[in-house]
Design a protein around this motif. Sequence first.
Motif, PDB file in Angstrom:
ATOM      1  N   ASP A  74       0.826  -1.210   0.000  1.00 54.10           N
ATOM      2  CA  ASP A  74       0.000   0.000   0.000  1.00 54.10           C
ATOM      3  C   ASP A  74       0.858   1.257   0.000  1.00 54.10           C
ATOM      4  OD1 ASP A  74      -2.565   1.204   0.015  1.00 54.10           O
ATOM      5  OD2 ASP A  74      -2.262   1.733   2.124  1.00 54.10           O
ATOM      6  N   HIS A 133       1.771   2.935  -3.482  1.00 56.09           N
ATOM      7  CA  HIS A 133       0.810   3.754  -4.222  1.00 56.09           C
ATOM      8  C   HIS A 133       0.986   5.216  -3.840  1.00 56.09           C
ATOM      9  CE1 HIS A 133      -1.189   0.214  -5.711  1.00 56.09           C
ATOM     10  NE2 HIS A 133      -1.325  -0.256  -4.478  1.00 56.09           N
ATOM     11  N   PRO A 134       0.863   6.125  -4.806  1.00 55.24           N
ATOM     12  CA  PRO A 134       1.041   7.546  -4.486  1.00 55.24           C
ATOM     13  C   PRO A 134      -0.090   8.054  -3.582  1.00 55.24           C
ATOM     14  CG  PRO A 134       0.248   7.299  -6.725  1.00 55.24           C
ATOM     15  CD  PRO A 134       0.544   5.919  -6.214  1.00 55.24           C
ATOM     16  N   PHE A 171      -1.156  11.235  -3.568  1.00 56.61           N
ATOM     17  CA  PHE A 171      -1.970  12.182  -4.332  1.00 56.61           C
ATOM     18  C   PHE A 171      -2.166  11.634  -5.737  1.00 56.61           C
ATOM     19  CE2 PHE A 171      -2.467  15.957  -7.010  1.00 56.61           C
ATOM     20  CZ  PHE A 171      -3.548  16.532  -6.383  1.00 56.61           C
ATOM     21  N   ASP A 172      -3.396  11.475  -6.147  1.00 59.27           N
ATOM     22  CA  ASP A 172      -3.710  10.964  -7.477  1.00 59.27           C
ATOM     23  C   ASP A 172      -4.449  12.058  -8.254  1.00 59.27           C
ATOM     24  OD1 ASP A 172      -4.175   9.471  -9.693  1.00 59.27           O
ATOM     25  OD2 ASP A 172      -5.298   7.885  -8.680  1.00 59.27           O
ATOM     26  N   LEU A 173      -3.942  12.402  -9.428  1.00 55.01           N
ATOM     27  CA  LEU A 173      -4.547  13.483 -10.218  1.00 55.01           C
ATOM     28  C   LEU A 173      -5.958  13.166 -10.681  1.00 55.01           C
ATOM     29  CD1 LEU A 173      -1.693  14.901 -12.455  1.00 55.01           C
ATOM     30  CD2 LEU A 173      -2.912  16.031 -10.612  1.00 55.01           C
ATOM     31  N   LYS A 174      -6.347  11.894 -10.665  1.00 57.26           N
ATOM     32  CA  LYS A 174      -7.710  11.558 -11.070  1.00 57.26           C
ATOM     33  C   LYS A 174      -8.732  12.177 -10.126  1.00 57.26           C
ATOM     34  CE  LYS A 174      -6.817   7.147 -11.217  1.00 57.26           C
ATOM     35  NZ  LYS A 174      -6.925   5.694 -11.326  1.00 57.26           N
ATOM     36  N   PHE A 175      -8.327  12.475  -8.901  1.00 58.70           N
ATOM     37  CA  PHE A 175      -9.263  13.012  -7.917  1.00 58.70           C
ATOM     38  C   PHE A 175      -9.025  14.494  -7.633  1.00 58.70           C
ATOM     39  CE2 PHE A 175      -8.971   8.467  -6.981  1.00 58.70           C
ATOM     40  CZ  PHE A 175     -10.295   8.128  -7.211  1.00 58.70           C
TER      41      PHE A 175
END
Length: 145
Positions: A62, A65-66, A68-72
């Motif tokens: 876990d 995984h980054p 901050f995700d730009l998808k959100f």
Amino acid sequence: GIEDCIINVTALTFILNLDEMIFDLFAHKAVHHILGNIEPLELEEMVESHTAEEACALVDEDKLHPFFDLKFFPFRPALTLLLTAGFIAQYYWQFCAKSSYGGWVSIPMGLPKESMFPISSFFFPFLVPQEEHDEFWRMPDGYEA
């Protein structure tokens, strides 16, 4: 009377639905999809199904995984704030001047000489400047720049 009651109920309905309207307008499509497909949380007794090594491996996986995700990232509110700030800055740059007191005041204004504008002045107002008559309004004495 009944009119006041209807007006108050309408105002209250607007206030109570305001947060939902803001969410519908500014939330990303992915957030709407996630919330629409989320299942209710069923509370059960916790039973450990992993060994300590498996739990550590899951935690390490876990961490890869980054955060901050730009998808959100909320692009619409960010774009709205950016455009608003840009248009406000453009207004002050074009129509105001710094006063001796430190604030911004309006420069003298004049009406345009022509009442018909070319369509290009709508899209490119900086390329097609409009000529103005003599000034029709200026800041009162003591407030000028």
